[in-house]
Design an enzyme around this catalytic site. Structure first.
Site, PDB file in Angstrom:
ATOM      1  N   ALA A 119      -9.814   5.971   3.329  1.00 44.10           N
ATOM      2  CA  ALA A 119      -9.424   7.036   4.782  1.00 44.10           C
ATOM      3  C   ALA A 119     -10.998   7.424   4.101  1.00 44.10           C
ATOM      4  O   ALA A 119     -11.551   7.597   3.523  1.00 44.10           O
ATOM      5  CB  ALA A 119      -8.463   7.822   3.983  1.00 44.10           C
ATOM      6  N   GLY A 120     -11.193   8.093   5.551  1.00 41.27           N
ATOM      7  CA  GLY A 120     -11.758   8.853   6.117  1.00 41.27           C
ATOM      8  C   GLY A 120     -12.811   8.124   6.430  1.00 41.27           C
ATOM      9  O   GLY A 120     -13.921   9.359   6.757  1.00 41.27           O
TER      10      GLY A 120
ATOM     11  N   ASN B 275      -9.552   1.599   9.323  1.00 44.17           N
ATOM     12  CA  ASN B 275      -8.720   1.585  11.037  1.00 44.17           C
ATOM     13  C   ASN B 275      -9.718   2.307  12.193  1.00 44.17           C
ATOM     14  O   ASN B 275      -9.679   1.577  12.842  1.00 44.17           O
ATOM     15  CB  ASN B 275      -7.266   1.471  10.464  1.00 44.17           C
ATOM     16  CG  ASN B 275      -6.311   1.001  11.506  1.00 44.17           C
ATOM     17  OD1 ASN B 275      -5.320   1.494  11.536  1.00 44.17           O
ATOM     18  ND2 ASN B 275      -7.032   0.423  12.695  1.00 44.17           N
ATOM     19  N   SER B 276      -9.486   3.609  12.117  1.00 43.99           N
ATOM     20  CA  SER B 276      -9.849   4.131  13.372  1.00 43.99           C
ATOM     21  C   SER B 276     -10.973   3.741  13.478  1.00 43.99           C
ATOM     22  O   SER B 276     -11.084   3.754  15.033  1.00 43.99           O
ATOM     23  CB  SER B 276      -9.581   6.119  12.887  1.00 43.99           C
ATOM     24  OG  SER B 276      -8.546   6.074  12.602  1.00 43.99           O
TER      25      SER B 276
ATOM     26  N   LYS C 174       1.008  -1.389  -0.448  1.00 49.17           N
ATOM     27  CA  LYS C 174      -0.402   0.135  -0.269  1.00 49.17           C
ATOM     28  C   LYS C 174       0.494   0.954  -0.210  1.00 49.17           C
ATOM     29  O   LYS C 174       2.028   1.541   1.302  1.00 49.17           O
ATOM     30  CB  LYS C 174      -0.980  -0.265   1.173  1.00 49.17           C
ATOM     31  CG  LYS C 174      -1.759   0.764   1.111  1.00 49.17           C
ATOM     32  CD  LYS C 174      -3.066   1.563   2.648  1.00 49.17           C
ATOM     33  CE  LYS C 174      -2.815   2.477   2.239  1.00 49.17           C
ATOM     34  NZ  LYS C 174      -3.717   3.661   3.893  1.00 49.17           N
TER      35      LYS C 174
ATOM     36  N   GLY D  15      -8.440   9.504   9.385  1.00 48.03           N
ATOM     37  CA  GLY D  15      -8.683   9.901  10.459  1.00 48.03           C
ATOM     38  C   GLY D  15      -9.860  10.464  11.328  1.00 48.03           C
ATOM     39  O   GLY D  15      -9.987  10.834  12.357  1.00 48.03           O
TER      40      GLY D  15
END
Length: 262
Positions: free
Chosen positions: A185-186, A207-208, A97, A158
């Site tokens: 992301a996001g 992830n977050s 990645k 994040g």
């Protein structure tokens, strides 16, 4: 079934390994997600492996999990290329990645360094998963240098903002209809993930939203189901939005219900 690099994946949920309160919680959350692709920061794995053997646990799951090491924290093509080569040697995978950060405020990728790094790594035999913005021209350049998968952001890493620019993402999906596309992301809520899948995106990486929730295990399950629901909705064909109301039962041939038998 999603095919990536000749590998058939049942799950369209790609999940990260950072930010969990404990290694045990991370392991249980990944298992609950039923994800088959797991991202891993090489810096984090090597720095903390003595504490809880993250890398070792993931390696023992190689039959069910596919490692996707990332170049998180790199700010130049050279740095990212060196990190990718090291990850291939240590983790025994040619998947990478690719992240090349150009701005520390919103962690936006540097498009110029990203394309340079992608070109070099594809020439060296890597399967490059480039983390990029929702810029159609940038996506074209990445494909031109050898990428055959794209990972445009939904919003900055994040932030949990969801899909900031649905129009741009829809255009990317429409333009690159044969290229696997992963929203990266996001994503902050399961509904965000479902929205991406309803657009026809092939997978979602996050992830977050799981790791920082009050109950990561349950949240991992929520995202699993939302991603599956979004994909099913896309395959079934979502109803188009309309400006005016339309009765579900027409006036012509309208059925009559009798209170008593005839």
């Amino acid at each position: 079934m999603l095919n990536i690099d000749g590998i058939d994946l049942r799950s369209r949920f790609f999940i990260g390994t950072a930010l969990y309160d404990s290694p045990e919680l991370m392991e249980r959350s990944i298992e609950a997600s039923e994800a088959q692709v797991v991202t891993l920061s090489l810096r984090r794995a090597t720095a903390q492996s003595k504490q809880y053997a993250l890398q070792h646990w993931l390696q023992n799951k190689r039959e069910s999990l596919h490692l996707l090491p990332n170049t998180a924290g790199c700010h130049s093509a050279k740095e990212a290329i060196n990190m990718a080569i090291l990850s291939r040697e240590l983790l025994k995978t040619h998947w990478i990645k690719l992240e090349v950060i150009g701005n520390d405020y919103n962690l936006q990728p540097d498009p110029f360094q990203l394309v340079d790094a992608a070109k070099e790594l594809t020439e060296q035999g890597f399967k490059v998963f480039p983390y990029c913005t929702d810029d159609l021209v940038l996506c074209e350049r990445l494909i031109d240098v050898g990428c055959d998968i794209l990972m445009p952001w939904g919003a900055p890493i994040g932030t949990g903002q969801g899909l900031m620019n649905p129009y741009a993402l829809k255009q990317i999906r429409k333009h690159f209809h044969k290229i696997p596309l992963v929203i990266d992301a996001g994503i902050g809520r399961p509904s965000h993930a479902a929205q991406a899948m309803e657009m026809g995106y092939d997978a979602v990486l996050l992830n977050s939203a799981v790791a920082k929730s009050m109950d990561p295990i349950t949240m991992a399950k929520a995202f699993k189901h939302s991603i599956e629901a979004g994909r099913l909705a896309y395959e079934a064909g979502c109803m188009e939005q309309q400006e005016t109301a339309h009765a579900s039962t027409p006036d012509i041939a309208k059925p009559f219900w009798h209170s008593e038998p005839l």
